[in-house]
Design a protein around this motif. Structure first.
Motif, PDB file in Angstrom:
ATOM      1  N   UNK A 144       0.813  -1.012  -0.001  1.00 47.61           N
ATOM      2  CA  UNK A 144      -0.096   0.086   0.066  1.00 47.61           C
ATOM      3  C   UNK A 144       0.994   1.366   0.006  1.00 47.61           C
ATOM      4  N   UNK A 145       1.898   1.223   0.584  1.00 48.38           N
ATOM      5  CA  UNK A 145       3.058   2.375   0.734  1.00 48.38           C
ATOM      6  C   UNK A 145       3.382   2.942  -0.573  1.00 48.38           C
ATOM      7  N   UNK A 146       3.801   1.471  -1.386  1.00 55.53           N
ATOM      8  CA  UNK A 146       4.513   1.725  -2.480  1.00 55.53           C
ATOM      9  C   UNK A 146       3.393   2.330  -3.774  1.00 55.53           C
ATOM     10  N   UNK A 147       2.222   1.770  -3.486  1.00 55.30           N
ATOM     11  CA  UNK A 147       1.066   2.178  -4.448  1.00 55.30           C
ATOM     12  C   UNK A 147       0.861   3.593  -4.357  1.00 55.30           C
ATOM     13  N   UNK A 148       0.631   4.066  -2.982  1.00 49.61           N
ATOM     14  CA  UNK A 148       0.410   5.415  -2.764  1.00 49.61           C
ATOM     15  C   UNK A 148       1.486   6.300  -3.170  1.00 49.61           C
ATOM     16  N   UNK A 149       2.703   5.889  -2.967  1.00 49.64           N
ATOM     17  CA  UNK A 149       3.929   6.650  -3.490  1.00 49.64           C
ATOM     18  C   UNK A 149       4.039   7.029  -4.745  1.00 49.64           C
ATOM     19  N   UNK A 159       7.772  11.773  -3.128  1.00 51.27           N
ATOM     20  CA  UNK A 159       7.265  11.694  -1.728  1.00 51.27           C
ATOM     21  C   UNK A 159       7.441  10.264  -1.288  1.00 51.27           C
ATOM     22  N   UNK A 160       7.356  10.373   0.209  1.00 47.49           N
ATOM     23  CA  UNK A 160       7.658   9.033   0.831  1.00 47.49           C
ATOM     24  C   UNK A 160       6.511   8.890   1.736  1.00 47.49           C
ATOM     25  N   UNK A 161       6.128   7.581   1.810  1.00 52.38           N
ATOM     26  CA  UNK A 161       4.912   7.184   2.547  1.00 52.38           C
ATOM     27  C   UNK A 161       4.855   6.176   3.591  1.00 52.38           C
ATOM     28  N   UNK A 162       4.370   6.481   4.856  1.00 53.57           N
ATOM     29  CA  UNK A 162       4.261   5.454   5.803  1.00 53.57           C
ATOM     30  C   UNK A 162       3.000   4.920   5.950  1.00 53.57           C
ATOM     31  N   UNK A 163       2.603   3.849   6.234  1.00 51.28           N
ATOM     32  CA  UNK A 163       1.322   3.301   6.438  1.00 51.28           C
ATOM     33  C   UNK A 163       1.373   2.288   7.487  1.00 51.28           C
ATOM     34  N   UNK A 164       0.526   2.467   8.674  1.00 47.28           N
ATOM     35  CA  UNK A 164       0.258   1.578   9.576  1.00 47.28           C
ATOM     36  C   UNK A 164      -1.080   1.329   9.918  1.00 47.28           C
ATOM     37  N   UNK A 165      -1.295  -0.095  10.603  1.00 45.20           N
ATOM     38  CA  UNK A 165      -2.764  -0.454  10.964  1.00 45.20           C
ATOM     39  C   UNK A 165      -3.126   0.243  12.408  1.00 45.20           C
ATOM     40  N   UNK A 166      -3.949   1.181  12.555  1.00 40.34           N
ATOM     41  CA  UNK A 166      -4.425   1.524  13.699  1.00 40.34           C
ATOM     42  C   UNK A 166      -5.213   0.718  14.497  1.00 40.34           C
ATOM     43  N   UNK A 167      -6.284   0.133  13.611  1.00 39.00           N
ATOM     44  CA  UNK A 167      -7.347  -0.730  13.867  1.00 39.00           C
ATOM     45  C   UNK A 167      -7.641  -1.787  12.905  1.00 39.00           C
ATOM     46  N   UNK A 168      -6.859  -2.994  13.262  1.00 44.32           N
ATOM     47  CA  UNK A 168      -6.784  -4.176  12.494  1.00 44.32           C
ATOM     48  C   UNK A 168      -8.098  -4.924  12.719  1.00 44.32           C
ATOM     49  N   UNK A 169      -8.633  -5.267  11.396  1.00 44.87           N
ATOM     50  CA  UNK A 169     -10.143  -6.052  11.467  1.00 44.87           C
ATOM     51  C   UNK A 169      -9.887  -7.203  10.667  1.00 44.87           C
ATOM     52  N   UNK A 170      -9.015  -7.178   9.504  1.00 44.40           N
ATOM     53  CA  UNK A 170      -8.741  -8.401   8.626  1.00 44.40           C
ATOM     54  C   UNK A 170      -8.179  -9.398   9.394  1.00 44.40           C
ATOM     55  N   UNK A 171      -7.064  -9.132  10.141  1.00 46.65           N
ATOM     56  CA  UNK A 171      -6.105 -10.185  10.655  1.00 46.65           C
ATOM     57  C   UNK A 171      -6.736 -10.437  12.044  1.00 46.65           C
TER      58      UNK A 171
END
Length: 374
Positions: A144-149, A159-171
């Motif tokens: 997802x980071x690569x896709x947005x960048x 641009x550099x992008x950092x993505x984290x999970x704040x509320x995981x539901x899937x896993x």
């Protein structure tokens, strides 16, 4: 004269009642005859357990019914997940926390801007300013980071992008039923097994031997005894995101009928219960009614095709060797333990009935004679 007449009439009534004395059930011979020569239906196989070869074969380990799926990455994104996205830019910036410069603002150094939390919609998409709608379903955080960048690189300087999970539901998995902390449980790794998830949920609120573990996966429902996870480790498979795990209080039990100490339904006091332990728990054969040579276990046994058929196991506890066999005979859930009625106890029961009838009359007769001066 009147007293003698009353006594005589009561004696005749008592003797007539002896032919209809109450029984706690059929005798051993009656059980065997009615099973092998039934008036209705097919004969039932009766197995006299006299030597070790007569014991039923041990049950095979439970078959693995729950499919083992390859675990997905723990940071895979799916519907319902909430993402925290931070974008770092140098030079001309598209994003700024001051909000006044606009998309062509120039700022020295590197600036980072955290976007408002983005929840993945039911279609697996999120919306990023200047990049539009991005499909992130089934992608890892790094992807997802690569896709947005790449989507922003056409209009922003490196641009550099950092993505984290704040509320995981899937896993996650849902754990409910007889656990200390029911609810949604995040799988921190892809190695959590069924027993691990139960432990992370605080363990069971009741005896583990009484628990049935129900797993719903992919629209299919799988049941197994929780105690089997300890005895057969191959059943303790890895959990999978989306599993629904339910602990159900389902104690195993066996029924006690006939001339026993007490007719009742008894739970298993432990995971494995032998026939000797079951007889002791039931109080054994009633000394006034029961026949130790006529103890039966009624059970449904799968045949070669897997169809359950009724089988009766006969134990003669008047033989010393049968006590050792009873220690090796393992009771199963819903077994029926039957103590045959002793035919030899009928005279004793008749004598007891006559004694109960005539004790008051003898007392009355003695009183009448005393009054008459005899």
């Amino acid at each position: 004269m009147q007293v003698k007449t009353i006594v005589g009439l009561c004696l005749m009534a008592g003797l007539a009642g002896c032919s209809t004395l109450p029984n706690s059930g059929p005798t051993g011979r009656q059980v065997i005859r009615s099973a092998t020569q039934p008036e209705v239906g097919s004969p039932i196989r009766v197995v006299p357990v006299a030597v070790a070869a007569d014991l039923p074969q041990s049950l095979p380990p439970p078959a693995m019914s729950l499919p083992q799926l390859p675990p997905p990455p723990t940071d895979m994104v799916g519907p319902g997940d909430v993402l925290d996205i931070t974008i770092y830019e140098a030079g001309v910036t598209l994003f700024t926390d001051r909000g006044a410069a606009g998309p062509t603002a120039s700022a020295p150094g590197v600036r980072g801007q955290q976007l408002p939390p983005r929840r993945v919609d039911d279609n697996g998409d999120i919306v990023i300013p200047y990049a539009g709608r991005q499909r992130v379903l089934g992608r890892t955080l790094a992807e997802v980071q690569t896709q947005i960048r790449e989507a922003l690189s056409r209009i922003s300087q490196n641009p550099q992008v950092l993505v984290t999970l704040s509320q995981p539901i899937t896993n996650t998995v849902i754990v409910g039923g007889e656990v200390m902390r029911p609810g949604r449980l995040v799988l921190q790794t892809n190695r959590e097994r069924l027993s691990d998830v139960i432990a992370l949920a605080g363990g069971t609120r009741r005896e583990a031997r009484d628990m049935t573990l129900r797993v719903t996966r992919g629209g299919q429902v799988y049941d197994m005894r929780l105690a089997d996870l300890v005895e057969y480790p191959q059943l303790d498979v890895a959990t999978y995101p989306g599993d629904r795990i339910l602990l159900i209080d389902n104690p195993r039990s066996f029924s006690v009928l006939g001339a026993s100490g007490q007719v009742q339904q008894l739970p298993f006091p432990r995971s494995d219960v032998s026939l000797a332990q079951a007889i002791a728990t039931a109080g054994g054969a009633n000394p006034n009614l029961g026949d130790p040579a006529a103890i039966f276990v009624f059970r449904y046994v799968p045949d070669a095709t897997g169809t359950p058929v009724p089988v009766v196991y006969h134990f003669n506890m008047m033989n010393v060797g049968t006590y050792f066999l009873a220690q090796r005979f393992i009771m199963q859930d819903k077994d029926m333990l039957y103590f045959g009625n002793a035919r030899a106890n009928q005279p004793a029961k008749a004598f007891q009935l006559i004694s109960q009838l005539f004790t008051p009359l003898i007392t009355v007769a003695a009183g009448v004679n005393a009054v008459n001066g005899n």
